[in-house]
Structures are given as C-alpha cells and as structure tokens.
Design a protein around this motif. Structure first.
Motif, mmCIF file in Angstrom:
data_model
loop_
_atom_site.group_PDB
_atom_site.id
_atom_site.type_symbol
_atom_site.label_atom_id
_atom_site.label_comp_id
_atom_site.label_asym_id
_atom_site.label_seq_id
_atom_site.Cartn_x
_atom_site.Cartn_y
_atom_site.Cartn_z
ATOM 1 N N TYR A 106 35.954 46.047 42.738
ATOM 2 C CA TYR A 106 36.090 46.512 41.237
ATOM 3 C C TYR A 106 37.267 47.423 40.922
ATOM 4 O O TYR A 106 37.855 47.475 40.104
ATOM 5 N N ASP A 107 37.121 48.650 41.715
ATOM 6 C CA ASP A 107 37.904 49.781 41.811
ATOM 7 C C ASP A 107 39.383 49.309 42.111
ATOM 8 O O ASP A 107 40.418 50.302 41.843
ATOM 9 N N GLU A 108 39.581 48.176 42.392
ATOM 10 C CA GLU A 108 41.172 47.760 42.704
ATOM 11 C C GLU A 108 41.770 46.738 41.629
ATOM 12 O O GLU A 108 42.759 46.231 42.026
ATOM 13 N N VAL A 109 40.681 46.450 40.779
ATOM 14 C CA VAL A 109 41.277 45.345 39.726
ATOM 15 C C VAL A 109 42.216 45.914 39.010
ATOM 16 O O VAL A 109 43.274 45.188 38.629
ATOM 17 N N ASN A 110 42.200 46.882 38.212
ATOM 18 C CA ASN A 110 43.157 47.443 37.333
ATOM 19 C C ASN A 110 43.664 46.456 36.237
ATOM 20 O O ASN A 110 44.831 46.411 35.983
ATOM 21 N N LEU A 111 42.517 46.105 35.534
ATOM 22 C CA LEU A 111 42.724 44.945 34.611
ATOM 23 C C LEU A 111 43.688 45.419 33.379
ATOM 24 O O LEU A 111 44.385 44.624 32.952
ATOM 25 N N LYS A 112 43.767 46.777 33.288
ATOM 26 C CA LYS A 112 44.680 46.941 32.068
ATOM 27 C C LYS A 112 46.282 46.825 32.364
ATOM 28 O O LYS A 112 46.959 46.801 31.659
ATOM 29 N N ALA A 113 46.491 46.396 33.744
ATOM 30 C CA ALA A 113 47.991 46.347 34.064
ATOM 31 C C ALA A 113 48.130 44.798 33.302
ATOM 32 O O ALA A 113 49.541 44.754 33.257
ATOM 33 N N MET A 114 47.305 44.112 33.113
ATOM 34 C CA MET A 114 47.426 42.627 32.609
ATOM 35 C C MET A 114 47.955 43.031 31.092
ATOM 36 O O MET A 114 49.161 42.038 30.786
ATOM 37 N N GLN A 115 47.699 43.908 30.507
ATOM 38 C CA GLN A 115 48.310 44.095 29.078
ATOM 39 C C GLN A 115 49.479 44.952 29.411
ATOM 40 O O GLN A 115 50.343 44.945 28.549
ATOM 41 N N THR A 116 49.919 45.671 30.525
ATOM 42 C CA THR A 116 51.297 46.160 30.665
ATOM 43 C C THR A 116 52.168 45.274 30.816
ATOM 44 O O THR A 116 53.363 45.205 30.359
ATOM 45 N N LEU A 117 51.932 43.804 31.588
ATOM 46 C CA LEU A 117 52.883 43.107 31.713
ATOM 47 C C LEU A 117 53.130 42.144 30.365
ATOM 48 O O LEU A 117 54.094 42.026 30.192
ATOM 49 N N LYS A 118 52.263 42.229 29.497
ATOM 50 C CA LYS A 118 52.416 41.635 28.252
ATOM 51 C C LYS A 118 53.346 42.391 27.407
ATOM 52 O O LYS A 118 54.342 41.872 26.732
ATOM 53 N N SER A 173 36.402 38.293 35.039
ATOM 54 C CA SER A 173 37.063 37.283 34.239
ATOM 55 C C SER A 173 36.536 37.360 32.890
ATOM 56 O O SER A 173 37.542 37.097 31.932
ATOM 57 N N ILE A 174 35.313 37.627 32.461
ATOM 58 C CA ILE A 174 35.188 37.445 30.864
ATOM 59 C C ILE A 174 35.778 38.884 30.380
ATOM 60 O O ILE A 174 36.258 38.700 29.245
ATOM 61 N N ALA A 175 35.954 40.054 31.005
ATOM 62 C CA ALA A 175 36.731 41.073 30.638
ATOM 63 C C ALA A 175 38.042 40.751 30.369
ATOM 64 O O ALA A 175 38.646 41.194 29.365
ATOM 65 N N ALA A 176 38.631 40.130 31.296
ATOM 66 C CA ALA A 176 39.889 39.605 30.993
ATOM 67 C C ALA A 176 40.305 38.745 29.821
ATOM 68 O O ALA A 176 41.316 38.942 29.181
ATOM 69 N N VAL A 177 39.443 37.795 29.651
ATOM 70 C CA VAL A 177 39.614 37.113 28.414
ATOM 71 C C VAL A 177 39.374 37.918 27.146
ATOM 72 O O VAL A 177 40.162 37.896 26.164
ATOM 73 N N ALA A 178 38.506 38.730 27.188
ATOM 74 C CA ALA A 178 38.370 39.700 26.145
ATOM 75 C C ALA A 178 39.390 40.622 25.799
ATOM 76 O O ALA A 178 39.673 41.043 24.804
ATOM 77 N N MET A 179 40.354 40.855 26.862
ATOM 78 C CA MET A 179 41.615 41.606 26.671
ATOM 79 C C MET A 179 42.565 40.986 26.548
ATOM 80 O O MET A 179 43.877 41.371 26.307
ATOM 81 N N LEU A 235 43.293 31.948 32.862
ATOM 82 C CA LEU A 235 42.327 32.380 33.801
ATOM 83 C C LEU A 235 42.210 31.701 34.908
ATOM 84 O O LEU A 235 41.852 30.413 34.935
ATOM 85 N N GLU A 236 42.272 32.121 36.085
ATOM 86 C CA GLU A 236 42.332 31.520 37.400
ATOM 87 C C GLU A 236 41.117 31.896 38.449
ATOM 88 O O GLU A 236 40.977 33.303 38.274
ATOM 89 N N LYS A 237 40.151 31.322 38.673
ATOM 90 C CA LYS A 237 39.042 31.836 39.541
ATOM 91 C C LYS A 237 38.852 30.785 40.709
ATOM 92 O O LYS A 237 38.546 29.719 40.562
#
Length: 332
Positions: free
Chosen positions: A179-191, A210-216, A221-223
């Motif tokens: 989890y500490d390597e996910v860096n989900l905010k980088a998805m918004q950086t790409l956008k 995955s659910i957090a990514a959808v909320a962001m 979404l690929e799993k």
C-alpha cells in the motif's frame, strides 16, 4: 460513460484454454466490462537466459525454471485467442489482450478490439509505440516503472504516430503491490499533465485501492483475478478470487452512483425531510398584535409551516399584525 472495468485474466489460465473460458465466465458473472489476456510468442520477447523477477520466483513452486520456460508454459496459441474472442462475443463480454511483440500486435489488430492495451514494459519501447500509433487504434497505456518524463515521451509518440486516443493508467509494477508504494495521487498528476482520461491498474491485494481510484476519478480500472489464489503461477497470489471480483465490481458501481454530478443541491428525497427538520420562526411566548418582534419574543423550532429560520433578520423590529400563541408560526 461509467468506469470501464477490465477483469485482468492475464496468464492466470496457466496455459489452459479451458481455464481461460472459465475466467471469461467469471468476469461476465462479476459484471466486468471486459476480460483481458496477454498474447505473445515467447521466443519473440525474451532470451533463454533472461532472469525472472523476484515476485515471479517467489510465487512459483518450481524455482529452477527460467523466465523463458515459465512464459512458454503459459503461452496460448493464436487459435486459442480466436476462440476466446468468439466466446466473449457470444456471452456479451468485451475481449481484450495485450500484445507483447510485433507479431502478436498484428494478430490482435486483425482480430479486432475496441482498445489496444499496452503494458508498462513497453513505455520506453519507442519503435513499438510508433507501430501501435500507426494502427490508428485507441490505446490504454499502463505506466508502471515510468517517470513522468518517460510517460510524456510515450504519450506523445503514440499520438503523433496516429493513435486515436491514449488513456493512461497509473500503476506500480509489483505483485502484490504494498500500500505504501501505490501513490494513487499520481493518477491525478497524469490527468493534470496530459489532459487525457486516466485510470488505475491495481496490483494490490483486496479491493480498497480500486474503489479509492474510482472515487478519485479513474475512467478505467484494471484488476487481476484468478479462479483460485492457490494455483501455481506468477500472478495468482496478487489476484482477486471470483467472489472478490464480484464484490469489487459492485462496489465500483455503487461508488459511481455516489459520486454524482458534483452540483450541490438538495436531492428529491431530502425535500420532504427538510420540511420537518429545518427550523422555522415561531413565537417564544405570547405576542400581542402591534408588539415589535425581538429576540426575546421569537425563537426557531422545527415546525410544519412558517418562515424558514434563514429569514430571521427580516423579523427584527417589525410589528406583529396579529396575536400569537406560544410556538405558533410567525408571519410577516
């Protein structure tokens, strides 16, 4: 358009067409939009001396096999993918597969898919990206292991070569990903950086990220999923089982509904509730006609009629036009 959910079967068929069919069935039952495999000719993508990744060694019971041997055992034939494409068409499921070499790319382009999914390992493969772009396809590009500068080069290479659209997926290439390597905010950086649709390729265990990514704001979404986490193979342990996949898709759809349109306004179901819980201006005590309204003789309480408390200031200093009993709604 809602979140496009890709159930990543990958190589979790273990080289068996029968298992691949069962994976398609489970993806359909779960409510995914697409099932995705990987298409390659082993001799085209890896040397016989290439080492396996650490997660591959950890997840395989047979430690002595090479990456070449592992991939050869997991390889499906082109006729198998034709069969899977026909099967997915029949059950109403979008078929996708990632081409890992140019021969497989040409095969999949001829097979026909709405998107070309390109794996993270090809982000720096400029000649390959140019060839993909020249196809004019819509592309979903995973960006694991890449810097923003590398993504920039890959993104512009695809578009300038002719790709119709490029959707960027943030991901961390580790199986399973901590989890500490996910860096989900980088998805918004790409956008923000590219102004394109973005999504997330999830390699974590469980469905929370995955659910957090959808909320962001993930559009795709690929799993990974598998029939059984205890099966031998490099990706089974980092994959959802069929029940978890169903749970994830349901949670994604619920999250989509919950996100709404962003406008702040009361919903229809709130209007009736608001009429009984919002406070209105009423008499604090008996008020006689001609008396001036003050904070001493007025108050606010829940009441089925009268002026909303937002109009409180309009009452101050005005004269009552009639007599009021305690708790009676006051009018202007």
């Amino acid at each position: 358009m809602g979140v496009f959910v890709i159930a990543e079967a990958g190589v979790n068929h273990n080289g068996s067409l029968d298992l691949a069919h069962r994976l398609c069935d489970e993806a359909k039952i779960a409510g995914a939009d697409a099932v995705k495999f990987q298409t390659w000719k082993t001799e085209n993508i890896v040397t016989r001396q290439a080492a396996m990744a650490s997660y591959q060694r950890d997840n395989l019971k047979e430690k002595r096999q090479s990456q070449y041997d592992m991939l050869k055992r997991l390889e499906l034939q082109y006729d198998d993918f034709r069969d899977l494409k026909r099967y997915c068409d029949r059950i109403g499921l979008c078929f996708l597969s990632t081409p890992d070499d140019e021969e497989s790319l040409d095969f999949l382009l001829a097979l026909g898919m709405p998107f070309l999914k390109v794996g993270s390992g090809e982000v720096t493969n400029i000649p390959y990206l140019r060839r993909i772009g020249r196809s004019g396809a819509k592309v979903i590009l995973s960006t694991g292991m890449a810097t923003l500068a590398e993504v920039d080069v890959a993104y512009r290479t695809l578009l300038t070569s002719g790709a119709e659209e490029v959707i960027l997926l943030h991901c961390t290439t580790n199986y399973p990903c901590p989890y500490d390597e996910v860096n989900l905010k980088a998805m918004q950086t790409l956008k923000a950086a590219f102004g394109c649709r973005v999504g997330y390729s999830d390699h974590t265990q469980g469905i929370a990220v995955s659910i957090a990514a959808v909320a962001m704001g993930a559009a795709v979404l690929e799993k990974h999923f598998t029939l059984d986490n205890e099966m031998e193979g490099p990706d089974h342990k980092a994959s959802l089982n069929p029940g978890e996949l169903r749970e994830m898709v349901q949670a994604v759809r619920q999250t989509e509904l919950a996100l709404g349109d962003g406008f702040k306004r009361p919903k229809p179901s709130e209007m009736e509730i608001s009429s009984v819980v919002r406070k209105r201006v009423v008499a604090r005590r008996v008020i006689v006609c001609g008396e001036y309204f003050t904070e001493e003789n007025l108050t606010v309480k829940r009441c089925s009629e009268g002026f909303d408390a937002v109009h409180w200031d309009l009452f101050m200093g005005r004269q009552a036009q009639k007599n009021y009993d305690v708790d009676e709604p006051v009018w202007l």
